[in-house]
Design a protein around this motif. Structure first.
Motif, PDB file in Angstrom:
ATOM      1  N   TYR A 117       0.817  -1.215   0.000  1.00  0.00           N
ATOM      2  CA  TYR A 117       0.000   0.000   0.000  1.00  0.00           C
ATOM      3  C   TYR A 117       0.850   1.263   0.000  1.00  0.00           C
ATOM      4  N   GLN A 118       2.076   1.159   0.477  1.00  0.00           N
ATOM      5  CA  GLN A 118       2.922   2.339   0.608  1.00  0.00           C
ATOM      6  C   GLN A 118       3.085   3.117  -0.703  1.00  0.00           C
ATOM      7  N   PRO A 119       3.435   2.453  -1.832  1.00  0.00           N
ATOM      8  CA  PRO A 119       3.583   3.233  -3.069  1.00  0.00           C
ATOM      9  C   PRO A 119       2.263   3.796  -3.585  1.00  0.00           C
ATOM     10  N   ILE A 120       1.139   3.160  -3.237  1.00  0.00           N
ATOM     11  CA  ILE A 120      -0.168   3.690  -3.660  1.00  0.00           C
ATOM     12  C   ILE A 120      -0.420   5.047  -3.015  1.00  0.00           C
ATOM     13  N   PHE A 121      -0.228   5.113  -1.707  1.00  0.00           N
ATOM     14  CA  PHE A 121      -0.472   6.392  -1.023  1.00  0.00           C
ATOM     15  C   PHE A 121       0.665   7.371  -1.270  1.00  0.00           C
ATOM     16  N   GLN A 122       1.856   6.857  -1.562  1.00  0.00           N
ATOM     17  CA  GLN A 122       2.966   7.747  -1.903  1.00  0.00           C
ATOM     18  C   GLN A 122       2.626   8.563  -3.147  1.00  0.00           C
ATOM     19  N   ARG A 123       1.982   7.929  -4.128  1.00  0.00           N
ATOM     20  CA  ARG A 123       1.581   8.654  -5.341  1.00  0.00           C
ATOM     21  C   ARG A 123       0.562   9.742  -4.991  1.00  0.00           C
ATOM     22  N   TRP A 124      -0.345   9.435  -4.070  1.00  0.00           N
ATOM     23  CA  TRP A 124      -1.323  10.448  -3.641  1.00  0.00           C
ATOM     24  C   TRP A 124      -0.599  11.611  -2.968  1.00  0.00           C
ATOM     25  N   MET A 125       0.348  11.304  -2.094  1.00  0.00           N
ATOM     26  CA  MET A 125       1.092  12.375  -1.424  1.00  0.00           C
ATOM     27  C   MET A 125       1.898  13.189  -2.414  1.00  0.00           C
ATOM     28  N   ASP A 126       2.480  12.538  -3.408  1.00  0.00           N
ATOM     29  CA  ASP A 126       3.238  13.256  -4.435  1.00  0.00           C
ATOM     30  C   ASP A 126       2.343  14.244  -5.186  1.00  0.00           C
TER      31      ASP A 126
END
Length: 236
Positions: free
Chosen positions: A68-77
């Protein structure tokens, strides 16, 4: 009140909050689970200041959590949110071999996570401490501390009974360096409201964040309990 209705912002309160946080460094602890994810989404959607998000990696989170980390990382980006992954780095060892993750810590010292015994030192050591160390080296924190101010830290405890017990454990905790805020409790959000907010954002809902070692221990306890009951029933 439905979960979706709970997600509506309160502009007057937000304006006061925004004014009170002007010039103050604000960090959010993201545990990669439901509550902290929903907290960050809603906090940002309300236009409230967020300087950085910190994730403490114990080294043995569940695979679904790491996925899940890269999924929400894209949202944060997309929302221009600064995010840092921090880790506890041991320096002194009582036993051999040295360890660099929570699992290795348990194996080296022949023990289980402290929460297994009703304590919370593993969370303090592997999650809170590395986040605090990162903040201590962060110039915005150093500057406000030099002026006698405090860093605001957002913690994702919701308004459910389980998190109310966790909140009670920390309630009244005073720090010279931090002001602790619990936005989900301020908004009176329970877990269902958090799930609804994540879905409304168009994101998948993460699983409950917990190290797989603790999950394995829970399964072991269940297996042992079932075995005891099966033994009793067979003796009848």
């Amino acid at each position: 009140m439905s979960a979706l209705m709970r997600t509506s912002p309160a502009p007057a309160n937000d304006d006061a909050c925004r004014s009170g946080l002007f010039g103050v460094p604000v960090v959010a602890a993201w545990g990669m689970g439901v509550d902290s994810t929903a907290m960050i989404i809603e906090w940002v959607s309300r236009g409230l200041p967020l300087s950085a998000v910190l994730t403490a990696d114990t080294g043995i989170e569940r695979e679904e959590t790491y996925a899940y980390q890269p999924i929400f990382q894209r949202w944060m980006d997309r929302h221009h949110i600064e995010h840092h992954i921090v880790r506890y780095v041991p320096k002194r060892f009582k036993h051999w071999p040295p360890y660099f993750s929570l699992l290795e810590n348990c194996l080296t010292n022949a023990t289980l996570p402290s929460i297994s015994f009703g304590r919370h030192s593993c969370s303090q050591k592997w999650k809170i401490q590395p986040q605090d160390q990162w903040v201590a080296s962060w110039s915005p924190a150093q500057e406000i501390w030099a002026r006698g101010g405090r860093v605001v830290k957002l913690i994702g405890y919701d308004n459910s009974p389980a998190d109310s017990r966790r909140y009670a454990h920390r309630e009244g905790h005073v720090s010279d360096l931090y002001d602790y805020r619990y936005p989900l409790r301020e908004w009176e959000w329970d877990r269902e409201a958090c799930i609804a907010r994540i879905r409304a954002e168009g994101l998948p809902v993460p699983i409950k964040s917990a190290c797989w070692l603790l999950c394995l221990q829970m399964v072991s306890r269940l297996t042992a309990t079932l075995y005891l009951w099966a033994t009793k029933l067979s003796a009848v």
